[in-house]
Design a protein around this motif. Structure first.
Motif, PDB file in Angstrom:
ATOM      1  N   LEU A  64       0.845  -1.183   0.000  1.00  0.00           N
ATOM      2  CA  LEU A  64       0.000   0.000   0.000  1.00  0.00           C
ATOM      3  C   LEU A  64       0.886   1.241   0.000  1.00  0.00           C
ATOM      4  O   LEU A  64       2.021   1.193   0.454  1.00  0.00           O
ATOM      5  N   THR A  65       0.350   2.332  -0.497  1.00  0.00           N
ATOM      6  CA  THR A  65       1.088   3.595  -0.571  1.00  0.00           C
ATOM      7  C   THR A  65       0.342   4.658   0.212  1.00  0.00           C
ATOM      8  O   THR A  65      -0.887   4.731   0.143  1.00  0.00           O
ATOM      9  N   THR A  66       1.078   5.482   0.944  1.00  0.00           N
ATOM     10  CA  THR A  66       0.443   6.569   1.682  1.00  0.00           C
ATOM     11  C   THR A  66      -0.072   7.634   0.724  1.00  0.00           C
ATOM     12  O   THR A  66       0.513   7.890  -0.325  1.00  0.00           O
TER      13      THR A  66
ATOM     14  N   ALA B  17      -5.416  -2.144   6.512  1.00  0.00           N
ATOM     15  CA  ALA B  17      -4.052  -2.401   6.030  1.00  0.00           C
ATOM     16  C   ALA B  17      -3.643  -3.858   6.231  1.00  0.00           C
ATOM     17  O   ALA B  17      -2.881  -4.406   5.433  1.00  0.00           O
TER      18      ALA B  17
ATOM     19  N   THR C 235       2.745  -4.371   3.613  1.00  0.00           N
ATOM     20  CA  THR C 235       3.829  -3.406   3.472  1.00  0.00           C
ATOM     21  C   THR C 235       3.228  -2.061   3.093  1.00  0.00           C
ATOM     22  O   THR C 235       2.378  -1.987   2.209  1.00  0.00           O
ATOM     23  N   ILE C 236       3.680  -1.002   3.766  1.00  0.00           N
ATOM     24  CA  ILE C 236       3.210   0.353   3.477  1.00  0.00           C
ATOM     25  C   ILE C 236       4.419   1.177   3.066  1.00  0.00           C
ATOM     26  O   ILE C 236       5.431   1.204   3.754  1.00  0.00           O
TER      27      ILE C 236
ATOM     28  N   LEU D  96      -4.408   5.393   2.791  1.00  0.00           N
ATOM     29  CA  LEU D  96      -3.634   4.367   2.086  1.00  0.00           C
ATOM     30  C   LEU D  96      -4.348   3.988   0.797  1.00  0.00           C
ATOM     31  O   LEU D  96      -5.581   3.947   0.753  1.00  0.00           O
TER      32      LEU D  96
ATOM     33  N   ALA E  89       4.855   6.473   6.036  1.00  0.00           N
ATOM     34  CA  ALA E  89       4.433   5.087   6.261  1.00  0.00           C
ATOM     35  C   ALA E  89       4.539   4.682   7.721  1.00  0.00           C
ATOM     36  O   ALA E  89       3.702   3.932   8.233  1.00  0.00           O
TER      37      ALA E  89
ATOM     38  N   PHE F 195       1.588   4.528  10.266  1.00  0.00           N
ATOM     39  CA  PHE F 195       0.614   3.443  10.293  1.00  0.00           C
ATOM     40  C   PHE F 195       1.086   2.261  11.132  1.00  0.00           C
ATOM     41  O   PHE F 195       0.375   1.278  11.253  1.00  0.00           O
TER      42      PHE F 195
ATOM     43  N   CYS G 292      -8.409   3.184   6.998  1.00  0.00           N
ATOM     44  CA  CYS G 292      -7.260   2.673   6.248  1.00  0.00           C
ATOM     45  C   CYS G 292      -6.367   1.834   7.154  1.00  0.00           C
ATOM     46  O   CYS G 292      -5.901   0.762   6.750  1.00  0.00           O
TER      47      CYS G 292
END
Length: 145
Positions: free
Chosen positions: A36-38, A115, A119-120, A61, A125, A128, A111
């Motif tokens: 996932l991406t912020t 999650a 992986t963020i 996310l 990141a 989270f 989010c």
């Protein structure tokens, strides 16, 4: 004779469909493996530019998009929403963000709960992480250094 040919064709078609489905499963990672991406967002009505943002920002996310790029926020927040005049309601940065003294991030609880240990990636990141002591960027950075 025709009945046997139809049966053979159906069995062959089912075998091909099963093989294609297995091939797709090997190529497409399960959701739990997708990073996932912020997505950092301004509060509604606040400016969000390179030199003029914050100090209060929301953090969501997003997963990968169906056709590449970054998809929607996993909680359903629409970062592309517009007002009646067509102006964006919030500004946002995918993966990037603002840090520094006085900058506070409100981590989206939806989010965070969705999650699922994935992986963020992204500038913020670490916010989270389950053991984050607060939502202040500097506090979280120091806690995870």
């Amino acid at each position: 004779m025709m009945h046997e040919e139809e049966h053979t064709d159906r069995v062959t078609r089912v075998a091909i469909e099963d093989a294609e489905a297995a091939d797709r499963e090997r190529r497409v990672p399960p959701a739990a493996e997708v990073a996932l991406t912020t997505v950092e967002c301004s509060m509604p009505g606040e400016r969000y530019t390179l030199l003029d943002s914050g100090p209060h920002l929301a953090l969501h996310l997003a997963g990968p998009g169906a056709r590449g790029g970054t998809g929607p926020c996993i909680c359903g927040f629409d970062r592309h929403a517009r007002d009646a005049n067509g102006r964006h309601l919030v500004g946002f940065s995918v993966g990037g963000g603002v840090t520094g003294p006085g900058v506070r991030h409100a981590v989206c609880a939806g989010c965070a709960s969705l999650a699922g240990g994935r992986t963020i990636r992204g500038t913020n990141a670490a916010l989270f992480a389950p053991a984050t002591p607060g939502t202040n960027t500097e506090e979280a950075a120091n806690a995870h250094s």
